[in-house]
Motif scaffolding. Sequence first.
Motif, PDB file in Angstrom:
ATOM      1  N   PHE A  64       2.495  -6.079   6.897  1.00  0.00           N
ATOM      2  CA  PHE A  64       1.810  -6.758   5.794  1.00  0.00           C
ATOM      3  C   PHE A  64       2.573  -8.038   5.450  1.00  0.00           C
ATOM      4  CE2 PHE A  64       1.321  -2.104   5.086  1.00  0.00           C
ATOM      5  CZ  PHE A  64      -0.009  -2.014   5.474  1.00  0.00           C
ATOM      6  N   GLU A  72       3.461  -6.518  -2.649  1.00  0.00           N
ATOM      7  CA  GLU A  72       2.342  -6.335  -1.721  1.00  0.00           C
ATOM      8  C   GLU A  72       2.371  -4.917  -1.138  1.00  0.00           C
ATOM      9  OE1 GLU A  72      -1.002  -7.332   0.632  1.00  0.00           O
ATOM     10  OE2 GLU A  72      -0.020  -8.635  -0.830  1.00  0.00           O
ATOM     11  N   ARG A  76      -0.447  -1.899  -1.890  1.00  0.00           N
ATOM     12  CA  ARG A  76      -1.155  -1.217  -0.799  1.00  0.00           C
ATOM     13  C   ARG A  76      -0.867   0.278  -0.790  1.00  0.00           C
ATOM     14  NH1 ARG A  76      -3.543  -4.225   3.082  1.00  0.00           N
ATOM     15  NH2 ARG A  76      -3.292  -6.493   2.939  1.00  0.00           N
ATOM     16  N   SER A 359       5.638   3.996  -1.091  1.00  0.00           N
ATOM     17  CA  SER A 359       4.485   3.328  -0.478  1.00  0.00           C
ATOM     18  C   SER A 359       4.541   3.421   1.039  1.00  0.00           C
ATOM     19  CB  SER A 359       4.443   1.861  -0.916  1.00  0.00           C
ATOM     20  OG  SER A 359       4.289   1.749  -2.312  1.00  0.00           O
ATOM     21  N   LEU A 363       1.858   4.892   3.629  1.00  0.00           N
ATOM     22  CA  LEU A 363       1.266   3.962   4.598  1.00  0.00           C
ATOM     23  C   LEU A 363       1.822   4.151   6.009  1.00  0.00           C
ATOM     24  CD1 LEU A 363       1.478   0.738   2.391  1.00  0.00           C
ATOM     25  CD2 LEU A 363      -0.632   1.925   3.006  1.00  0.00           C
ATOM     26  N   THR A 366      -0.195   3.759   9.158  1.00  0.00           N
ATOM     27  CA  THR A 366      -0.610   2.391   9.483  1.00  0.00           C
ATOM     28  C   THR A 366       0.583   1.513   9.849  1.00  0.00           C
ATOM     29  OG1 THR A 366      -2.481   2.546   7.959  1.00  0.00           O
ATOM     30  CG2 THR A 366      -1.808   0.332   8.643  1.00  0.00           C
ATOM     31  N   LYS A 427      -7.533  -6.192  -3.389  1.00  0.00           N
ATOM     32  CA  LYS A 427      -6.497  -6.479  -2.395  1.00  0.00           C
ATOM     33  C   LYS A 427      -7.073  -7.220  -1.192  1.00  0.00           C
ATOM     34  CE  LYS A 427      -6.500  -2.023   0.028  1.00  0.00           C
ATOM     35  NZ  LYS A 427      -5.662  -0.853   0.327  1.00  0.00           N
ATOM     36  N   SER A 430      -7.773  -6.839   5.691  1.00  0.00           N
ATOM     37  CA  SER A 430      -6.820  -6.675   6.792  1.00  0.00           C
ATOM     38  C   SER A 430      -6.775  -7.871   7.722  1.00  0.00           C
ATOM     39  CB  SER A 430      -7.164  -5.417   7.591  1.00  0.00           C
ATOM     40  OG  SER A 430      -8.475  -5.516   8.120  1.00  0.00           O
TER      41      SER A 430
END
Length: 439
Positions: A64, A72, A76, A359, A363, A366, A427, A430
């Motif tokens: 990111f 950020e 997310r 976070s 995440l 991903t 937000k 992608s």
Amino acid sequence: MKKSKIGLWEAVSLAVGTMIGAGIFSILGVGAQICENNLPLAFLVAAVISFSVAYSYSYLGSKFVSNAGPIEFIIRGIGDNPVTGTLSILMWFSYVISISLFAKAFSGYFLALFHLPDRSIYVAIVEGVIILLFTALNFFGSKAVGKAEFWIVLIKISVLLSFVALGVWSINPEFIKPVFSSTSIVNTFFASSVLFLTYMGFGLITNASENIENPEKNVPRAIYISIVIVAFIYLSVSVVALGNLGVEGLIKSKEYALAEAAKPFLGDIGFTLVAIGALFSTSSAINATLYGGANIAYVLSKKGHLPRVFERKVWFNEPEGLFITAVLSYIFALFFDLNGISALISYVFLIIYIFVIVSHYRLSSTAGGKKILIILNLIVITSVFIILLIYQWKNQRDSFITGFSVLFVAFLFELAYRQITGRIFVKRRSDGSGKNIIF
């Protein structure tokens, strides 16, 4: 354009410039007071702890890319909410306070080096000039900041390594002999939690990620390289300082521990060398923090977490986030007692680290990374936070109370601001594009 981007080593310089600020010139005495002969070992443990946070920053930062950096990641990971908004405001405010502290440190060493009286007018002029100088440099863009930071950091490191190279020959081995009793081990981990704060600057790399060449690869590289460089310097400097002065000498000199440590092998010239190093250290810290702080002010405001005045792209044909960050830093340096709120910086970044790791866990499918390592890292950083709170409560209770008071006020402000404006956060997609913020 690529030619205006920051390269890998310029990104490393931003982090190193922030980490090796004024702290190394004064924190040696504090560390020695806690863990005595185990000071170098405490710096080593602190470096290992910093990798616990860097693990998440490197994975998330490569995935990111945003100058909002950790905010950020948190948005997310846990979404937009009052806690996220409060952290974004507090992080920017922490950068403002950091710049003020660096300016004060620069002023103190500058006046001492040139034998000028420590009068308010001289202090105000020096603080104003150094902030203005790097504000002007920031107007020329990220490449100019990166180049300047590279050379300033190179000079700073050269001074510190000269201190090491000249002082290593006069070390008393007994002064640096580690102690492994149960009490000493506990105190070493306690000291490492405090010294860990001197490694906090590596996160600034993610606040400049949009301006870094090939951020997917260079952001993680810059984070890890900067920690290794800083760890080596901290370890070698602490060994030489402790080896020349001993525990009692470091504790006694405290604020000017490094300058005193240079006297056994350089005499009065040692103070001059250290003072020059301190000037370059604080200069690079101001440059890097002002750049990162300005980026945060601008990017986070676009997301709705700072007042609308930051939203405009141009104010007097210059980035307004940079201008306001610089002005507020100078005001705080001039009119406020920063000792009472300096602890806030530690609280804010440790809380941010905890939320970033959480976070990352959410995440990880991903961004990548092993969940078991993320959980272990979370336990480590949470433990550091608790240890720091205990330390502050026992030794700096006024700062402890002031810091948490500011946290509470910032949270109330965020709640009120959201209620009044009715803003929401959408937000960014992608593909890197973003939707407008609704206020």
